[in-house]
Motif scaffolding. Structure first.
Motif, PDB file in Angstrom:
ATOM      1  N   PRO A 159       0.645  -1.288   0.076  1.00  0.00           N
ATOM      2  CA  PRO A 159       0.105  -0.070   0.121  1.00  0.00           C
ATOM      3  C   PRO A 159       0.697   1.291  -0.165  1.00  0.00           C
ATOM      4  CG  PRO A 159      -0.939  -1.501   1.520  1.00  0.00           C
ATOM      5  CD  PRO A 159       0.449  -2.258   1.036  1.00  0.00           C
ATOM      6  N   GLY A 160       2.224   1.148   0.582  1.00  0.00           N
ATOM      7  CA  GLY A 160       2.733   2.443   0.755  1.00  0.00           C
ATOM      8  C   GLY A 160       3.397   2.778  -0.657  1.00  0.00           C
ATOM      9  N   PHE A 161       3.305   2.097  -1.629  1.00  0.00           N
ATOM     10  CA  PHE A 161       3.716   2.469  -2.944  1.00  0.00           C
ATOM     11  C   PHE A 161       2.640   2.968  -3.915  1.00  0.00           C
ATOM     12  CE2 PHE A 161       7.175  -0.588  -1.677  1.00  0.00           C
ATOM     13  CZ  PHE A 161       8.289  -0.035  -2.396  1.00  0.00           C
ATOM     14  N   ILE A 162       1.552   2.874  -3.455  1.00  0.00           N
ATOM     15  CA  ILE A 162       0.108   3.331  -4.326  1.00  0.00           C
ATOM     16  C   ILE A 162      -0.060   4.588  -4.231  1.00  0.00           C
ATOM     17  CG2 ILE A 162      -2.156   2.605  -4.949  1.00  0.00           C
ATOM     18  CD1 ILE A 162      -1.460  -0.178  -3.460  1.00  0.00           C
ATOM     19  N   THR A 163      -0.169   5.285  -5.384  1.00  0.00           N
ATOM     20  CA  THR A 163      -0.313   6.743  -5.428  1.00  0.00           C
ATOM     21  C   THR A 163      -1.728   6.968  -5.631  1.00  0.00           C
ATOM     22  OG1 THR A 163       0.596   7.063  -7.468  1.00  0.00           O
ATOM     23  CG2 THR A 163       1.895   7.337  -5.227  1.00  0.00           C
ATOM     24  N   ASP A 164      -2.096   6.287  -6.756  1.00  0.00           N
ATOM     25  CA  ASP A 164      -3.748   6.474  -7.297  1.00  0.00           C
ATOM     26  C   ASP A 164      -4.225   4.875  -7.064  1.00  0.00           C
ATOM     27  OD1 ASP A 164      -5.741   6.697  -8.975  1.00  0.00           O
ATOM     28  OD2 ASP A 164      -4.637   7.503 -10.730  1.00  0.00           O
ATOM     29  N   GLU A 165      -4.911   4.906  -5.763  1.00  0.00           N
ATOM     30  CA  GLU A 165      -5.503   3.765  -5.751  1.00  0.00           C
ATOM     31  C   GLU A 165      -6.603   3.274  -6.434  1.00  0.00           C
ATOM     32  OE1 GLU A 165      -8.048   1.960  -1.847  1.00  0.00           O
ATOM     33  OE2 GLU A 165      -6.242   3.210  -1.313  1.00  0.00           O
TER      34      GLU A 165
END
Length: 299
Positions: A159-165
């Protein structure tokens, strides 16, 4: 060939020079690359597809793959830089600083998707390569063009890598619906709001839920069967899941089960040997430091 599609990068690990100065040392890494390496070492016909630089770090990546008998001929080579992940340790916990903008891996485009011959039996996708555009969209497009080949996906959600969920969820949902095999954790399912039953209903033939020391649960329309883990002294768990993925695919290949038709018709008992190979290979990986999958003669 079993073609692993996704990230390869350089982990810059903290070290100390002979003069006692702090330094970083480059090591080949990336979840999908680890799976390709494990496949090659297990004697499976392994290939790797991703964006690879022609810089000195890219040479480390291709040399590492070739040393484990992985075919790199389908890679998209460019003069863009290699993705670097600088690792720092504090109280035994690792933190990462990623340098990924405009890299060879990140900028992979649909024009880079290779033409595949009949010898490519399966495609494997997963890891952080499914997060960042444009490469993530390229892998999704490649998955959509898989044809009659087996597709295995390990979302390995970070989740920490996701910028556009919303975009990530939509992309991953479409890929999972195409997948014949999904390897997933409880944490991944909770984040996605899914279950083995839901994945099977969407068309997946086999869902593999890994549970560490408790082994792996195989789910199909027949029901569920657990393959126990092997007891070992754990040094670290880096690369364990990647090695299991490779072992399972290698086991299917050894037992002539690597086709969509055979997977759809298989009983769970037909797949136990492949799961056992994955568990055995992963057990060796966790018994030593780093992502260092076993060679076939170590099993």
């Amino acid at each position: 060939m079993i073609l692993c599609c996704g990230e390869s990068l350089i982990d810059m690990l903290p070290r100390e020079t002979t003069a006692g100065e702090p330094a970083f040392s480059p090591y080949a890494g990336g979840a999908v690359m680890n799976t390709a390496i494990a496949l090659g070492r297990l004697g499976a016909p392994a290939g790797y597809f991703g964006g690879v630089s022609d810089d000195l770090f890219g040479k480390i990546l291709t040399d590492t793959l070739s040393a484990s008998r992985v075919d790199t001929s389908l890679c998209a080579f460019s003069s863009r830089p290699t993705t670097l992940a600088f690792v720092t340790l504090k109280d035994g916990h690792a933190t990462y600083a990623f340098y990924d903008e405009n890299t060879a891996g990140r900028m992979l485009s649909e024009d880079d998707i290779p033409a595949l011959d009949a010898g490519t039996k399966a495609l494997f996708f997963g890891g952080i390569s499914l997060v960042s555009e444009p490469a993530a969209d390229t892998y999704a497009a490649f998955c959509d063009r898989a044809g009659d080949r087996v597709v295995m996906i390990d979302p390995n959600i970070r989740p920490g890598f996701i910028t556009d969920e919303p975009r990530y969820r939509a992309r991953l949902s479409a890929m999972l619906k195409r997948a014949d095999i999904v390897k997933i954790s409880d944490e991944d399912m909770a984040w996605l709001g899914t279950s083995p039953e839901a994945l099977l209903k969407d068309g997946t033939a086999l869902v593999l839920v890994t549970r560490g020391a408790d082994g792996v649960d195989m789910h199909s329309r027949e029901g569920m069967k657990t393959v126990p883990a092997q007891k070992v002294t754990v040094v670290d768990t880096v690369g364990a899941g990647d090695t299991f993925n490779a072992g399972f695919l290698a086991g299917l290949d050894r037992n002539d089960m690597l086709s969509r038709e055979k997977l759809a018709a298989a009983w769970l008992d037909d797949l136990v040997l492949a799961a056992e190979l994955g568990v055995q290979a992963a057990a060796i990986t966790v018994s030593r430091a780093g992502a260092n999958p076993p060679w076939e003669d170590e099993l």
